[in-house]
Design an enzyme around this catalytic site. Structure first.
Site, PDB file in Angstrom:
ATOM      1  N   ASP A  99      10.186  -0.379  -1.556  1.00 19.35           N
ATOM      2  CA  ASP A  99      10.028  -0.544  -0.108  1.00 19.35           C
ATOM      3  C   ASP A  99      10.842  -1.748   0.372  1.00 19.35           C
ATOM      4  O   ASP A  99      11.537  -1.679   1.392  1.00 19.35           O
ATOM      5  CB  ASP A  99       8.548  -0.732   0.218  1.00 19.35           C
ATOM      6  CG  ASP A  99       8.318  -1.001   1.699  1.00 19.35           C
ATOM      7  OD1 ASP A  99       8.653  -0.138   2.524  1.00 19.35           O
ATOM      8  OD2 ASP A  99       7.805  -2.081   2.026  1.00 19.35           O
ATOM      9  N   GLU A 141      11.001   5.490  -2.169  1.00 15.23           N
ATOM     10  CA  GLU A 141      10.910   4.053  -2.421  1.00 15.23           C
ATOM     11  C   GLU A 141      10.777   3.745  -3.901  1.00 15.23           C
ATOM     12  O   GLU A 141      11.410   2.813  -4.411  1.00 15.23           O
ATOM     13  CB  GLU A 141       9.737   3.473  -1.638  1.00 15.23           C
ATOM     14  CG  GLU A 141       9.941   3.558  -0.131  1.00 15.23           C
ATOM     15  CD  GLU A 141       8.700   3.229   0.671  1.00 15.23           C
ATOM     16  OE1 GLU A 141       8.833   2.926   1.873  1.00 15.23           O
ATOM     17  OE2 GLU A 141       7.589   3.263   0.097  1.00 15.23           O
TER      18      GLU A 141
END
Length: 234
Positions: free
Chosen positions: A55, A127
């Site tokens: 992320d 991610e």
């Protein structure tokens, strides 16, 4: 629905083919594909830690690209561009296009819930895969991967569309006399953490669907997908 017949080795090979990168540590790919439901009570064996790292890496890649390619954009615009891409539906869309819905390893409890959580799982897997690429090959490799998938979305137009996609879609469709409507096609989860799937229809025909933690969020997400499709085909 995920392909439950694929072996982990086949999944790893598929990921390496899609990314064009031969992982030195194959375990990272296995982790990046393992949904928490597949290893209940053992969260360290799922993609959650890689997702946490990925992320941040995705955010940095998008911020770096936006900063370098839009020198006239102020801080507020740059921030909105990053948030619009990283927190939008683009990550799950790209994973869906690449076929990652077939590659993620789910537990039986999640498989039995039909479409619930797939959008979130695809976003998480983007991610986690980025985190795996970063750890195994470094930032440049991760950057090349992220931007190969998201470059077209990093622009000021995405900010304008993401701020109110329902209104933007309404205005676009009304120009040709069309009508936009929404309906909730799935509702599940406990009362304290519900999940909804909304479908947007144009002139009564389904155009896109998306999930959200509220009916409004699901409708907004579906509108954003429909809007992007209409603009790209214009």
């Amino acid at each position: 629905m995920p392909d439950t017949q694929l072996t982990m080795q086949q999944r790893i090979c598929a990921v390496e083919k899609l990314t064009g990168y031969d992982f030195k540590d194959k375990k990272l790919v296995e982790l990046a594909l393992t949904h928490p439901s597949a290893v209940e009570q053992k969260p360290l064996l799922s993609y959650q830690r890689l997702e946490f790292l990925g992320d941040a890496v995705v955010g940095l890649c998008v911020a770096d690209y936006a900063y370098r390619h839009y020198p006239q954009a102020d801080e507020g615009t740059l921030t909105k561009m990053r948030v619009a891409v990283v927190k939008g539906s683009f990550l799950s869309e790209k994973q869906q296009e690449l076929g990652f819905d077939q590659l993620i390893v789910f537990g039986a409890s999640e498989l039995s819930k039909s479409a619930r959580g797939m959008t979130r799982a695809l976003e998480d897997s983007f991610e986690s895969l980025t985190g795996a690429l970063y750890l195994d090959g470094g930032f440049e490799l991760a950057y090349d991967w992220v931007m190969s998938q998201l470059r077209s979305y990093v622009n000021p137009d995405v900010v304008r569309q993401s701020e109110n996609p329902k209104s933007e879609l309404q205005e676009l469709v009304q120009r040709t006399g069309g009508v936009v409507s929404y309906r909730i096609i799935e509702e599940c989860g406990p009362a304290h953490a519900p999940s909804f799937v909304a479908e947007v229809l144009i002139d009564g025909k389904p155009k896109a669907s998306a999930s959200g933690e509220s009916k409004k969020a699901a409708e907004t997400a579906s509108a954003a997908i429909a809007l992007k499709d209409l603009l790209s085909s214009a």
